[in-house]
Design an enzyme around this catalytic site. Sequence first.
Site, PDB file in Angstrom:
ATOM      1  N   ARG A  18       0.741  -1.248   0.103  1.00 27.80           N
ATOM      2  CA  ARG A  18       0.037   0.099   0.116  1.00 27.80           C
ATOM      3  C   ARG A  18       0.848   1.273  -0.018  1.00 27.80           C
ATOM      4  O   ARG A  18       2.018   1.274   0.250  1.00 27.80           O
ATOM      5  CB  ARG A  18      -0.922   0.103   1.066  1.00 27.80           C
ATOM      6  CG  ARG A  18      -2.225  -1.126   1.182  1.00 27.80           C
ATOM      7  CD  ARG A  18      -2.738  -1.096   2.505  1.00 27.80           C
ATOM      8  NE  ARG A  18      -1.984  -1.556   3.731  1.00 27.80           N
ATOM      9  CZ  ARG A  18      -2.480  -1.880   5.101  1.00 27.80           C
ATOM     10  NH1 ARG A  18      -3.674  -1.369   5.022  1.00 27.80           N
ATOM     11  NH2 ARG A  18      -1.576  -2.282   5.774  1.00 27.80           N
ATOM     12  N   LYS A  78       1.603   1.862   7.279  1.00 26.99           N
ATOM     13  CA  LYS A  78       1.879   1.316   8.715  1.00 26.99           C
ATOM     14  C   LYS A  78       2.893   2.009   9.427  1.00 26.99           C
ATOM     15  O   LYS A  78       3.640   2.700   8.985  1.00 26.99           O
ATOM     16  CB  LYS A  78       2.540  -0.167   8.261  1.00 26.99           C
ATOM     17  CG  LYS A  78       1.464  -1.139   7.430  1.00 26.99           C
ATOM     18  CD  LYS A  78       0.352  -1.467   8.534  1.00 26.99           C
ATOM     19  CE  LYS A  78       0.700  -2.435   9.657  1.00 26.99           C
ATOM     20  NZ  LYS A  78      -0.603  -2.239  10.655  1.00 26.99           N
ATOM     21  N   TYR A  97      -0.971   4.747  10.722  1.00 30.20           N
ATOM     22  CA  TYR A  97      -1.452   3.558  11.665  1.00 30.20           C
ATOM     23  C   TYR A  97      -0.228   3.439  12.668  1.00 30.20           C
ATOM     24  O   TYR A  97       1.272   3.258  12.031  1.00 30.20           O
ATOM     25  CB  TYR A  97      -1.591   2.293  11.038  1.00 30.20           C
ATOM     26  CG  TYR A  97      -2.764   2.231  10.095  1.00 30.20           C
ATOM     27  CD1 TYR A  97      -4.330   2.518  10.956  1.00 30.20           C
ATOM     28  CD2 TYR A  97      -3.018   2.242   8.779  1.00 30.20           C
ATOM     29  CE1 TYR A  97      -5.380   2.475  10.287  1.00 30.20           C
ATOM     30  CE2 TYR A  97      -4.220   1.954   8.064  1.00 30.20           C
ATOM     31  CZ  TYR A  97      -5.396   2.316   8.921  1.00 30.20           C
ATOM     32  OH  TYR A  97      -6.637   2.136   8.074  1.00 30.20           O
ATOM     33  N   HIS A  99      -0.439   1.750  16.281  1.00 29.15           N
ATOM     34  CA  HIS A  99      -0.754   0.530  17.084  1.00 29.15           C
ATOM     35  C   HIS A  99       0.487   0.417  18.222  1.00 29.15           C
ATOM     36  O   HIS A  99       1.193  -0.655  18.272  1.00 29.15           O
ATOM     37  CB  HIS A  99      -0.587  -0.795  16.401  1.00 29.15           C
ATOM     38  CG  HIS A  99      -1.926  -0.725  15.177  1.00 29.15           C
ATOM     39  ND1 HIS A  99      -3.142  -0.931  15.549  1.00 29.15           N
ATOM     40  CD2 HIS A  99      -1.381  -0.778  13.898  1.00 29.15           C
ATOM     41  CE1 HIS A  99      -3.694  -0.843  14.332  1.00 29.15           C
ATOM     42  NE2 HIS A  99      -2.750  -0.758  13.308  1.00 29.15           N
ATOM     43  N   GLU A 121      -5.660   4.806  13.610  1.00 21.56           N
ATOM     44  CA  GLU A 121      -6.513   4.002  14.327  1.00 21.56           C
ATOM     45  C   GLU A 121      -7.345   4.537  15.662  1.00 21.56           C
ATOM     46  O   GLU A 121      -8.224   3.907  16.043  1.00 21.56           O
ATOM     47  CB  GLU A 121      -5.954   2.607  14.865  1.00 21.56           C
ATOM     48  CG  GLU A 121      -4.883   2.607  15.886  1.00 21.56           C
ATOM     49  CD  GLU A 121      -3.417   3.336  15.573  1.00 21.56           C
ATOM     50  OE1 GLU A 121      -2.479   3.068  16.242  1.00 21.56           O
ATOM     51  OE2 GLU A 121      -3.497   3.460  14.122  1.00 21.56           O
ATOM     52  N   ALA A 271      -6.808  -9.066  15.231  1.00 26.55           N
ATOM     53  CA  ALA A 271      -6.379  -8.223  16.187  1.00 26.55           C
ATOM     54  C   ALA A 271      -4.951  -8.201  16.619  1.00 26.55           C
ATOM     55  O   ALA A 271      -4.612  -7.646  17.278  1.00 26.55           O
ATOM     56  CB  ALA A 271      -7.215  -8.463  17.545  1.00 26.55           C
ATOM     57  N   ASP A 273      -2.426  -6.911  15.111  1.00 29.81           N
ATOM     58  CA  ASP A 273      -1.702  -5.591  15.197  1.00 29.81           C
ATOM     59  C   ASP A 273      -2.072  -4.833  16.395  1.00 29.81           C
ATOM     60  O   ASP A 273      -1.239  -4.014  16.679  1.00 29.81           O
ATOM     61  CB  ASP A 273      -2.147  -4.843  13.991  1.00 29.81           C
ATOM     62  CG  ASP A 273      -3.867  -4.695  13.906  1.00 29.81           C
ATOM     63  OD1 ASP A 273      -4.535  -5.104  14.798  1.00 29.81           O
ATOM     64  OD2 ASP A 273      -3.919  -4.004  12.878  1.00 29.81           O
TER      65      ASP A 273
END
Length: 377
Positions: A18, A78, A97, A99, A121, A271, A273
């Site tokens: 991506r 990411k 993102y 995380h 997120e 889940a 990540d």
Amino acid sequence: MGPVVIGVPKERKDSEHRVALTPAGVHQLVQAGHRVVLEAGAGQGSGFADADYAAAGGEVVASADEVWQRATMVMKVKEPEPEEYGYFRPGLVLFTYLHLAAVPALAKALLAAGVTAIAYETVQLADGSLPLLSPMSEIAGRMSIQIAAHFLEKAHGGRGELLGGVPGVPPARVVVVGGGMVGMNAARIAVGLGAQVTVLDTNLARLRELDQMFGGRVRTVMSNPYNLRAEIAGCDVLVGAVLVPGARAPKIVTTDMVAGMNPGGVVVDVAIDQGGSIETIDHVTTHSRPVYERCGVLHYAVANIPGAVPRTATLALTHVTVPYALCLANLGVEAAARRDPALAKGINTMRGRVTNEAVARSLGLPYTPWTEVVDAG
């Protein structure tokens, strides 16, 4: 504010194809008076050539070094890999993102460098919905069933079972733990392929919504340890779809529950990540090495599932991220956050402080509201 230089490096995560901006997104930002610098080949995996970006007004440069050094705001998909931590510096805005609850080392690096890190997120609307996570949750939920169907095949290590069965042969039993965006989309595809589907959730109102949505074709069950054990026993596919925004996912499916599945079954923990909700999944896998066996069951624990369909995923993601990126670039982080409370919830770190309460709690670090960080100068 004057023009902002927005940097888009190529993603470094294993098999992550991506890209943070499409040419259309670049055009929008350039039309608003900003500059966009992209690493050569950044969009290739999603089907966007360097020439497409140049035609949209972007500047394509040879290296990630130049992108990170020139940009005042970096957009990614990411979370940065360890090799990218060296690019962090005070005053840099990172929009991606993150995380962080599952990657303490990244949180430490961001805090040490004084980066303002805004996580897709944790951008959260007043109704609790997560507008920048939802499209990837839709994709990951739908793909979880495709993945399970693939690995149920004998050639890929599974029990040799067709998800939907055939006349005279019962379909596979699919259990989805969590009825949110991921769980709903997993159930939709599983039902469409003819599987017998059960969704468990702790929210009775959500179970009612799912029952109405699927017209009784999905069994809805209140989630508790007793029911989890009963439903997982003898199932063929288990999908973990539990999310606590910003926080580490709770381990609610135990090892002995997984051991009760049919041998050769498949576990997909979407889940992962956020740390994963299934006890037998204790490490992240990759698209190049996606599964391992435990308790006689294949476990799929890839943290960037939508990276396998980068064209669809990039288009879906940038539809929702670009308006927020424009707001950040046009107004600056402070003014944008004051105008938009949803965006304010996305700020995870600022000037060496953790500014998201759920992230701070998961990391065991002090929480400081971003407004207090700004007021402190």
